[in-house]
Write a protein that holds these residues in place. Structure first.
Motif, PDB file in Angstrom:
ATOM      1  N   HIS A 137      -1.351 -59.912   1.578  1.00  0.00           N
ATOM      2  CA  HIS A 137      -0.251 -60.627   2.220  1.00  0.00           C
ATOM      3  C   HIS A 137      -0.738 -61.480   3.395  1.00  0.00           C
ATOM      4  O   HIS A 137       0.042 -62.223   3.971  1.00  0.00           O
ATOM      5  N   CYS A 144      -4.471 -65.594   7.658  1.00  0.00           N
ATOM      6  CA  CYS A 144      -3.861 -65.233   8.942  1.00  0.00           C
ATOM      7  C   CYS A 144      -4.702 -64.177   9.656  1.00  0.00           C
ATOM      8  O   CYS A 144      -5.129 -63.187   9.058  1.00  0.00           O
ATOM      9  N   CYS A 185       2.879 -60.126  13.279  1.00  0.00           N
ATOM     10  CA  CYS A 185       2.638 -60.280  11.840  1.00  0.00           C
ATOM     11  C   CYS A 185       3.756 -61.072  11.172  1.00  0.00           C
ATOM     12  O   CYS A 185       4.905 -60.627  11.135  1.00  0.00           O
ATOM     13  N   PRO A 186       3.447 -62.243  10.607  1.00  0.00           N
ATOM     14  CA  PRO A 186       4.481 -63.036   9.929  1.00  0.00           C
ATOM     15  C   PRO A 186       5.063 -62.314   8.709  1.00  0.00           C
ATOM     16  O   PRO A 186       6.251 -62.457   8.417  1.00  0.00           O
ATOM     17  N   TRP A 187       4.257 -61.546   7.984  1.00  0.00           N
ATOM     18  CA  TRP A 187       4.756 -60.841   6.804  1.00  0.00           C
ATOM     19  C   TRP A 187       5.763 -59.774   7.220  1.00  0.00           C
ATOM     20  O   TRP A 187       6.814 -59.647   6.603  1.00  0.00           O
ATOM     21  N   GLU A 228       7.544 -59.776   9.913  1.00  0.00           N
ATOM     22  CA  GLU A 228       8.733 -60.481  10.403  1.00  0.00           C
ATOM     23  C   GLU A 228       9.636 -60.910   9.249  1.00  0.00           C
ATOM     24  O   GLU A 228      10.856 -60.791   9.318  1.00  0.00           O
ATOM     25  N   LYS A 229       9.023 -61.363   8.175  1.00  0.00           N
ATOM     26  CA  LYS A 229       9.800 -61.860   7.044  1.00  0.00           C
ATOM     27  C   LYS A 229      10.337 -60.729   6.162  1.00  0.00           C
ATOM     28  O   LYS A 229      11.453 -60.800   5.673  1.00  0.00           O
ATOM     29  N   HIS A 230       9.556 -59.675   5.965  1.00  0.00           N
ATOM     30  CA  HIS A 230       9.908 -58.649   4.988  1.00  0.00           C
ATOM     31  C   HIS A 230      10.203 -57.276   5.575  1.00  0.00           C
ATOM     32  O   HIS A 230      10.691 -56.403   4.870  1.00  0.00           O
ATOM     33  N   SER A 265      14.287 -55.025  10.717  1.00  0.00           N
ATOM     34  CA  SER A 265      14.500 -55.604  12.035  1.00  0.00           C
ATOM     35  C   SER A 265      14.372 -54.530  13.110  1.00  0.00           C
ATOM     36  O   SER A 265      14.848 -53.403  12.950  1.00  0.00           O
TER      37      SER A 265
END
Length: 180
Positions: A19, A23, A80-82, A84-86, A89
């Protein structure tokens, strides 16, 4: 850790997909350089290990990187962008701290005796660190973000029954300046 005993065969999961790609945000953001390469963690440098699992002194060369973390760390997850997206919350009620446990006053923690620690953290995973570990962590955090107003509580900690607490309080006083 756990174990489940079954009477049936299960197919193993396949390899986890990559993933991250190129990055390296977690590597760059880690305050103690614990993430040494993609998918490679030096757990001895990880703030979560240092503040929860480590029973002895936090190495002096890592104390500044611990910042004001007193129980675990989420820096790699936060950047981590992953995740944050998946991921779930952080505002999900399951992840919110119990009332009175979000951003405790460090000086108050450093003043806890054993009875106060046991009462305040009853049924809490924080008890895993034991009193001496939590007070060690509070002293390190005060050494990193404290001020002259924290000197009296750190001086009092120099008389604590636990050598681990005394040593970290002395370090913190040295960082703050010890005057006051």
């Amino acid at each position: 850790l756990g174990e489940i005993l079954l009477t049936m065969n299960l197919e193993p999961d396949g390899p986890v997909s990559d993933h991250c790609g190129t990055c390296v945000k977690c590597i760059e953001a880690c305050p103690t350089d614990a993430i040494v390469a993609p998918y490679e963690l030096d757990s001895r440098r990880c703030i979560s290990y240092l503040t929860i699992e480590l029973r002895g002194p936090i190495p002096k060369n890592l104390r500044e990187g611990v910042g004001d973390w007193i129980y675990g760390c989420d820096v790699c997850q936060d950047v981590c962008p992953w995740v944050e997206k998946h991921g779930k919350s952080a505002s999900d009620p399951a992840y919110l701290p119990k009332p009175g446990r979000d951003r405790p006053v460090l000086a108050d923690l450093l003043s806890l005796d054993q009875a106060g620690f046991s009462e305040r953290f009853r049924k809490s995973p924080i008890k895993r660190t034991k009193r001496r570990g939590l007070l060690r962590n509070a002293a390190v955090a005060l050494g990193n973000v404290g001020s002259a107003a924290d000197v009296p509580v750190l001086r009092k900690a120099l008389a604590d029954v636990e050598p681990l607490v005394r040593g970290h309080a002395a370090w913190a006083l040295g960082r703050i300046g010890g005057e006051g």
